[in-house]
Each structure stands twice: as structure tokens, then as C-alpha cells.
Design a protein around this motif. Sequence first.
Motif: not given
Length: 211
Positions: A138-145
Motif C-alpha cells: 500500500x501507499x500509506x500505513x494502515x489496513x482494513x477489509x
Amino acid sequence: MTDTDAVPAAGPTRSRKRRTMSRKVKAILAGGLVLGVGAAVTLAAWNDSEFAQGTFTAGTFNLVGSTDGTTFTDHATAGTAATLGFTVNAASLSPTAVTAAPFAVELAANTTNNAVVTVSSAGTTGTVTQITYELLQTTTFGCTAATTGTDLVPAGTALTTVPGSVTFPLAQGTGGAAGAPVFLCFKMTAGAGLVQGQTGSATWQFTAASQ
């Protein structure tokens, strides 16, 4: 013969002796000059040398990971693996549920080479059937469904496997700083046949090779 007549006769003899002695002295002096010239030639034979030395120091190379996108530390063995913080409690999954967790890696400060990182499976424990996953960059930090990004591992991949040649590049930092991080997102999906009470874990390995 008178005494007066005897004196001149002796003069030439003494004169010849003086001339003979003078030639000997000159010969000795000449020999001394020759020796002196020879010594001067020896002193003029100068010598000079040059030396070259190379010093060789190995560079520094260190891959570190983070579960919060801020604090990066070593997780060098499967026994010290970082624990991913899934958005849905992975201890109470239900069929068709999706849970996600972010991760990031970077080259530590003072690392002297760029790298290519290969993702592989470091094994599973317990029962992980009916659970598949997807790994995104991904391009930024963070992750959801709902997170999207570049697929490194496609959705629907069995939790026990990693497809071949899953790689991404990492750049070294400049001025002794850490390199730019690569942000990752793990998405887990529980299958319809998930068995109640099953439990297990999976570990992934990120191997950086210097370039």
C-alpha cells in the motif's frame, strides 16, 4: 778538489731527490682526488620509494519491521516474530469474516545497500484450514477489509503457502538515515467450512538481499 768545488756537485743530487719526492706527492694527491671523485659518485646514487595501502570495511545491512508504522525493530527469528494486530479478533473468527492487519519494513539507518525483499512462508502451527489470505503493498500505513493496493500475494491463497517469487524493492536511506518504508496489508478470510474451536497461527519471513 777543494771543498768549494765539492758543494756544486751535491746540489743536483738534492734537486733530483726533491723533484722525485714532488712527483710522488703529486701522484699520491692525484690518487686521492680519484678516490674522492669515486666517493662523490657513490653518494649521488639516490633512492626513493612509494607505498600504497587499501583499507577495506564491510558495509552495514539490516532489515527491520513495524506493526504500527512508527517504531521499527528487529524480528530476526520465527520465535521473535512481530504479532500482527488484526482488525477483527482472530481468536473469534466466523465463516466468511475478513480480518486485516498492517505491517511495514524498511532498511535501518546506516544501511549501505539497496535491497530486494523476498516473502516466504516460515510455517504454520495448529489448524489453519479454511483460512485464506491476501498480501497487498500500500501507499500509506494502515489496513482494513476495504484497503486496496498492489497485490503481492493474490486473495484466496492458502494460509500455508506463498506463491513463488513474491518480491519488492527497498531503498537505503541517505546521510545515515533509515530508508523509506514499504507498507503492507495482510487480509485474512475465513471460509464457509471453518470449524468451531479450531486454532492455529501462520508466520511469514521477509528476506532482504543487498543489491
